[in-house]
Scaffold this active site. Structure first.
Site, PDB file in Angstrom:
ATOM      1  N   LYS A 176       1.067  -0.860  15.074  1.00 53.76           N
ATOM      2  CA  LYS A 176       2.442  -0.976  15.566  1.00 53.76           C
ATOM      3  C   LYS A 176       2.736  -2.253  16.349  1.00 53.76           C
ATOM      4  CE  LYS A 176       3.834   2.595  13.692  1.00 53.76           C
ATOM      5  NZ  LYS A 176       3.784   1.888  12.412  1.00 53.76           N
ATOM      6  N   TYR A 178       3.889   6.039  10.525  1.00 53.91           N
ATOM      7  CA  TYR A 178       3.040   4.918  10.113  1.00 53.91           C
ATOM      8  C   TYR A 178       3.859   3.852   9.387  1.00 53.91           C
ATOM      9  CZ  TYR A 178      -1.225   2.535   8.596  1.00 53.91           C
ATOM     10  OH  TYR A 178      -2.223   1.591   8.410  1.00 53.91           O
ATOM     11  N   HIS A 218       0.833  -1.194   0.000  1.00 51.91           N
ATOM     12  CA  HIS A 218       0.000   0.000   0.000  1.00 51.91           C
ATOM     13  C   HIS A 218       0.873   1.251   0.000  1.00 51.91           C
ATOM     14  CE1 HIS A 218      -4.248  -1.438   1.371  1.00 51.91           C
ATOM     15  NE2 HIS A 218      -3.726  -2.224   0.437  1.00 51.91           N
TER      16      HIS A 218
HETATM   17  P1  FAS Z   1       1.688 -12.914  20.990  1.00 54.94           P
HETATM   18  O1  FAS Z   1       0.712 -12.612  22.084  1.00 54.94           O
HETATM   19  O2  FAS Z   1       1.228 -12.883  19.576  1.00 54.94           O
HETATM   20  O3  FAS Z   1       2.329 -14.361  21.216  1.00 54.94           O
HETATM   21  C1  FAS Z   1       2.663 -14.795  22.510  1.00 54.94           C
HETATM   22  C2  FAS Z   1       2.660 -16.322  22.501  1.00 54.94           C
HETATM   23  O4  FAS Z   1       3.092 -16.761  23.790  1.00 54.94           O
HETATM   24  C3  FAS Z   1       1.261 -16.865  22.266  1.00 54.94           C
HETATM   25  O5  FAS Z   1       1.282 -17.829  21.230  1.00 54.94           O
HETATM   26  C4  FAS Z   1       0.892 -17.482  23.608  1.00 54.94           C
HETATM   27  O6  FAS Z   1       0.086 -18.647  23.489  1.00 54.94           O
HETATM   28  C5  FAS Z   1       2.255 -17.823  24.185  1.00 54.94           C
HETATM   29  N1  FAS Z   1       2.225 -17.928  25.647  1.00 54.94           N
HETATM   30  C6  FAS Z   1       1.574 -17.110  26.518  1.00 54.94           C
HETATM   31  N2  FAS Z   1       1.748 -17.562  27.777  1.00 54.94           N
HETATM   32  C7  FAS Z   1       2.527 -18.677  27.697  1.00 54.94           C
HETATM   33  C8  FAS Z   1       3.048 -19.596  28.654  1.00 54.94           C
HETATM   34  N3  FAS Z   1       2.760 -19.475  29.938  1.00 54.94           N
HETATM   35  N4  FAS Z   1       3.821 -20.616  28.213  1.00 54.94           N
HETATM   36  C9  FAS Z   1       4.111 -20.756  26.880  1.00 54.94           C
HETATM   37  N5  FAS Z   1       3.631 -19.918  25.920  1.00 54.94           N
HETATM   38  C10 FAS Z   1       2.844 -18.901  26.337  1.00 54.94           C
HETATM   39  N6  FAS Z   1      -1.487  -5.442  16.439  1.00 54.94           N
HETATM   40  C11 FAS Z   1      -1.627  -4.716  15.307  1.00 54.94           C
HETATM   41  O7  FAS Z   1      -0.624  -4.185  14.808  1.00 54.94           O
HETATM   42  N7  FAS Z   1      -2.871  -4.577  14.715  1.00 54.94           N
HETATM   43  C12 FAS Z   1      -4.002  -5.174  15.242  1.00 54.94           C
HETATM   44  O8  FAS Z   1      -5.090  -5.036  14.710  1.00 54.94           O
HETATM   45  C13 FAS Z   1      -3.903  -5.945  16.400  1.00 54.94           C
HETATM   46  N8  FAS Z   1      -5.002  -6.575  16.936  1.00 54.94           N
HETATM   47  C14 FAS Z   1      -4.851  -7.303  18.097  1.00 54.94           C
HETATM   48  C15 FAS Z   1      -5.948  -7.971  18.699  1.00 54.94           C
HETATM   49  C16 FAS Z   1      -5.791  -8.699  19.891  1.00 54.94           C
HETATM   50  C17 FAS Z   1      -6.988  -9.404  20.519  1.00 54.94           C
HETATM   51  C18 FAS Z   1      -4.532  -8.769  20.514  1.00 54.94           C
HETATM   52  C19 FAS Z   1      -4.350  -9.538  21.811  1.00 54.94           C
HETATM   53  C20 FAS Z   1      -3.431  -8.127  19.931  1.00 54.94           C
HETATM   54  C21 FAS Z   1      -3.590  -7.396  18.716  1.00 54.94           C
HETATM   55  N9  FAS Z   1      -2.508  -6.763  18.104  1.00 54.94           N
HETATM   56  C22 FAS Z   1      -2.617  -6.035  16.974  1.00 54.94           C
HETATM   57  C23 FAS Z   1      -1.214  -6.854  18.665  1.00 54.94           C
HETATM   58  C24 FAS Z   1      -0.645  -8.171  18.236  1.00 54.94           C
HETATM   59  O9  FAS Z   1      -0.591  -8.229  16.834  1.00 54.94           O
HETATM   60  C25 FAS Z   1       0.675  -8.299  18.917  1.00 54.94           C
HETATM   61  O10 FAS Z   1       1.419  -7.094  18.840  1.00 54.94           O
HETATM   62  C26 FAS Z   1       1.498  -9.442  18.390  1.00 54.94           C
HETATM   63  O11 FAS Z   1       0.729 -10.607  18.469  1.00 54.94           O
HETATM   64  C27 FAS Z   1       2.756  -9.503  19.231  1.00 54.94           C
HETATM   65  O12 FAS Z   1       3.362 -10.708  18.992  1.00 54.94           O
HETATM   66  P2  FAS Z   1       4.085 -11.492  20.205  1.00 54.94           P
HETATM   67  O13 FAS Z   1       4.901 -10.533  20.971  1.00 54.94           O
HETATM   68  O14 FAS Z   1       4.701 -12.678  19.567  1.00 54.94           O
HETATM   69  O15 FAS Z   1       2.909 -11.915  21.210  1.00 54.94           O
HETATM   70  C1  PHB Z   2      -6.030  -4.894  10.648  1.00 58.50           C
HETATM   71  O1  PHB Z   2      -6.331  -5.788  11.475  1.00 58.50           O
HETATM   72  O2  PHB Z   2      -6.149  -5.060   9.413  1.00 58.50           O
HETATM   73  C2  PHB Z   2      -5.502  -3.577  11.155  1.00 58.50           C
HETATM   74  C3  PHB Z   2      -5.590  -3.297  12.507  1.00 58.50           C
HETATM   75  C4  PHB Z   2      -5.094  -2.095  12.981  1.00 58.50           C
HETATM   76  C5  PHB Z   2      -4.538  -1.184  12.083  1.00 58.50           C
HETATM   77  C6  PHB Z   2      -4.451  -1.479  10.729  1.00 58.50           C
HETATM   78  C7  PHB Z   2      -4.949  -2.691  10.259  1.00 58.50           C
HETATM   79  O3  PHB Z   2      -4.060   0.002  12.538  1.00 58.50           O
END
Ligand code: FAS
Ligand code: PHB
Length: 389
Positions: free
Chosen positions: A296, A384, A72
């Site tokens: 982010k 961004y 994009h």
């Molecule tokens: P993660 O949380 O992805 O991964 C952590 C891993 O550790 C998981 O697989 C978990 O099962 C494991 N774990 C936890 N406890 C454990 C234990 N006791 N023993 C072993 N393993 C364990 N970011 C965006 O940029 N845009 C979004 O739209 C967006 N939407 C999101 C929606 C939700 C509901 C959440 C929770 C986050 C969202 N995020 C979004 C942020 C998300 O993308 C995170 O920044 C990203 O998953 C970060 O990756 P990790 O640091 O790997 O953590």
């Molecule tokens: C997405 O889930 O596509 C998403 C979420 C947050 C953003 C941009 C894209 O800021």
């Protein structure tokens, strides 16, 4: 068992780091509480910065992203009446890649076995020990048996609710937090996007985001009070609200369809310092959370992994511990800049319960200023696409 690096968590942070270390001959193991399919069922991020794309390219795992992802050149802000396009390509020379976190995680998971990467799924009761020593270890249970992994370093990639951050003594750690009075209700549907680029809208009724996963799969969000329950939001009610909040130009191009996923995510800004204590380093959501407004979260996990992998490779290949010692300060400098941008864009694009008519007019004035100022648009664009690592 004994290894050089024990990684806790098989989300994007843990998997990216494990692949980077393995590719350079550093022995590591990943301990994950859930199953692979469960991890892939979580719908999260959608926009990748160059730092994230670059790590996948370095691993030679970017083929599907380049084939199916959507580069994009810009995105839009909307104030309920007009679209304000931020031309990130013209303003920064960079793009972002629209490619779901689920797909990036799938690419990393599927490459693990062929590359000899050991991931222990369904590892229960993971606990960290002796992190202040040079000989830390992790224990976990699986199929009723207790296991121990001795390592030189433990990397906490276990997300916001994992055990790693909790292992750092309260006397050492400091937390900084802002919990927002709303969450994002997200809907995923196999319908074409309403616009070829993302639209972030601040309407009198609240926030909306039109995003996408492909040309035939869309991701939308609206903000809702934290007290809301997803079962109270029928698909039709969500489509109706999106059509109002995104404004008439976007609404005219919305294709409605049945949701294949629908969930409410809470929003918070959170930073834990330090991101290293003894032989434990934290990466990603284990150390920080941002409201998804600035796209982010996933990308900060990637930049943490960039710094952590460089530090670990310097330690194991050159016996140089300086980058390990400097990891927390270096990672936090970028984390806080992303926290600021995510907080700032969240304040600009959401209606806060305590805000009155004055605050509303300030938001509209700031959007009007952005619409008329290349300088203002450049500030938004460079944050961004992601600040340099
Ligand atoms: P993660 O949380 O992805 O991964 C952590 C891993 O550790 C998981 O697989 C978990 O099962 C494991 N774990 C936890 N406890 C454990 C234990 N006791 N023993 C072993 N393993 C364990 N970011 C965006 O940029 N845009 C979004 O739209 C967006 N939407 C999101 C929606 C939700 C509901 C959440 C929770 C986050 C969202 N995020 C979004 C942020 C998300 O993308 C995170 O920044 C990203 O998953 C970060 O990756 P990790 O640091 O790997 O953590
Ligand atoms: C997405 O889930 O596509 C998403 C979420 C947050 C953003 C941009 C894209 O800021």
């Amino acid at each position: 068992m004994k290894t050089q690096v024990a990684i806790i968590g098989a989300g994007p942070a843990g998997l990216l780091l494990a692949h980077l270390l393995k590719a350079e001959g550093v022995d590591c193991i990943v301990l994950e509480r859930q199953t692979g399919p469960y991890i892939l069922s979580r719908i999260r991020a959608g926009v990748l910065e160059q730092v994230t794309v670059g790590l996948m390219e370095r691993l030679g795992l970017d083929a599907r992203m380049k084939a199916e992802g959507l580069p994009h050149d810009g995105f839009n802000l909307a104030d309920g009446e007009r679209l304000i396009r931020i031309d990130i390509k013209a303003l920064t020379g960079k793009q972002v890649m629209v490619y779901g976190q689920t797909e990036l995680t799938r690419d990393l998971m599927e490459a693990a076995e062929p590359r000899g990467l050991e991931i222990i799924y369904e590892a229960a009761d993971v606990a960290l020990h002796h992190i202040e020593s040079d000989a830390p270890f992790v224990t976990y249970t699986k199929n009723g048996a207790e296991h121990r992994v001795d390592a030189r370093f433990i990397i906490g990639c276990d997300g916001f609710h994992g055990p790693s951050r909790q292992t750092i003594p309260a006397s050492v750690g400091r937390t900084f937090e802002r919990v927002y009075p709303f969450g994002w209700l997200g809907i995923l549907a196999d319908v074409p996007p309403c616009n070829h680029e993302l639209i972030y809208a601040n309407h009198d009724r609240g926030f909306a985001l039109a995003s996408q996963r492909s040309n035939v799969r869309s991701r939308y969000y609206i903000d809702v009070p934290v007290t809301e329950r997803v079962e109270d939001w029928s698909d039709e009610r969500i489509w109706d609200e999106l059509s109002i909040r995104l404004g008439p130009e976007a609404a005219a191009h919305i294709t409605r369809g049945a949701s294949i996923e629908k969930s409410i995510a809470p929003l918070r800004s959170f930073v834990f310092e330090p991101m290293r204590h003894g032989s434990l380093l934290l990466c990603g959501d284990a150390a920080h959370i941002v409201p998804p407004t600035g796209a982010k979260g996933l990308n900060l996990a990637a930049s943490d992994v960039h710094y952590a992998s460089e530090a670990l490779l310097a330690f194991f290949k050159s016996n140089d511990g300086d980058a390990i010692a400097g990891y927390s300060e270096k990672a936090l400098a970028r984390v806080w800049k992303a926290e600021r941008f995510s907080w700032s864009l969240t304040k600009l694009m959401h209606r806060f319960p305590d805000d009155g008519v004055f605050e509303r007019r300030i938001q509209l004035a700031e959007l009007d200023y952005i619409a008329s100022s290349d300088a203002a648009q450049r500030v938004i664009a460079e944050n961004y696409v992601g600040l340099p690592v």
